[in-house]
Design an enzyme around this catalytic site. Structure first.
Site, PDB file in Angstrom:
ATOM      1  N   ASP A  91       0.844  -1.177   0.000  1.00 53.90           N
ATOM      2  CA  ASP A  91       0.000   0.000   0.000  1.00 53.90           C
ATOM      3  C   ASP A  91       0.891   1.242   0.000  1.00 53.90           C
ATOM      4  O   ASP A  91       2.120   1.146   0.044  1.00 53.90           O
ATOM      5  CB  ASP A  91      -0.907  -0.031   1.236  1.00 53.90           C
ATOM      6  N   ASP A 149       1.621   3.271   2.246  1.00 56.16           N
ATOM      7  CA  ASP A 149       2.486   3.387   3.424  1.00 56.16           C
ATOM      8  C   ASP A 149       3.391   2.165   3.586  1.00 56.16           C
ATOM      9  O   ASP A 149       3.940   1.915   4.650  1.00 56.16           O
ATOM     10  CB  ASP A 149       1.652   3.619   4.683  1.00 56.16           C
TER      11      ASP A 149
END
Length: 177
Positions: free
Chosen positions: A16, A18
């Site tokens: 993702d 992050d």
């Protein structure tokens, strides 16, 4: 290009934004990405509301490795050697005669060497190389369809609106809690 890829019951694992490892449900993820881009075009750029209407069969258009030829408005699927395997103008398949007209008797795509050696982005084409790009390929094709339906000339100008939608949706200010 139907039959290239089916989103039914497909999951992929990836990182993702992050860097968290995630399992993505492609059907839902692609729908959300497409809808957010299309909604931006309709609400902020004046595109037809019809861009928001999709059927499950619409997703059959998507397949990894599509290239949008911004000069022609065509989406092409290439062989490893750059031969055009198939192409569409918008979502409409090009006939054999149209393929020969655009790509010659050897069905060669003129920007293949650039794409194949550098993988850099270009003002002449965009390579859809991952699952998260697939909704953009479908959106480009549907925008070309919409422009043709309006009787407008298909030029690379529509790409500026696509990029604006991407920028808008992936801008960190769009991530509100």
């Amino acid at each position: 290009m139907s039959g290239c890829f089916s989103l039914a019951d497909c999951d992929v694992i990836g990182f993702d934004l992050d860097h968290t490892l995630c399992r993505y449900h492609l059907k839902e993820t692609c729908r959300l990405i497409y809808e957010s881009f299309a909604r931006y075009l309709v609400e902020h750029r004046g595109y037809d509301q019809d861009l928001l209407n999709l059927t499950p069969a619409t997703w059959d258009f998507c397949c990894k490795g599509l290239v949008v030829d911004l000069e022609e408005g065509n989406l092409v699927k290439l062989a490893e050697d750059g031969t055009v395997l198939r192409a569409t103008h918008g979502t409409c398949d090009l006939s054999t005669e149209e393929l020969l007209k655009h790509y010659g008797p050897k069905r060669e795509w003129r920007h293949f060497n650039s794409l194949n050696t550098t993988f850099t982005r270009s003002a002449k084409y965009y390579f859809y190389d991952n699952y998260f790009d697939l909704p953009g390929a479908l959106l480009c094709a549907r925008v070309v369809d919409m422009l043709r339906k309006r009787g407008s000339e298909v030029t690379a100008d529509f790409w500026k609106d696509i990029v604006a939608a991407i920028d808008h949706n992936y801008n960190t200010s769009a991530f509100r809690v």
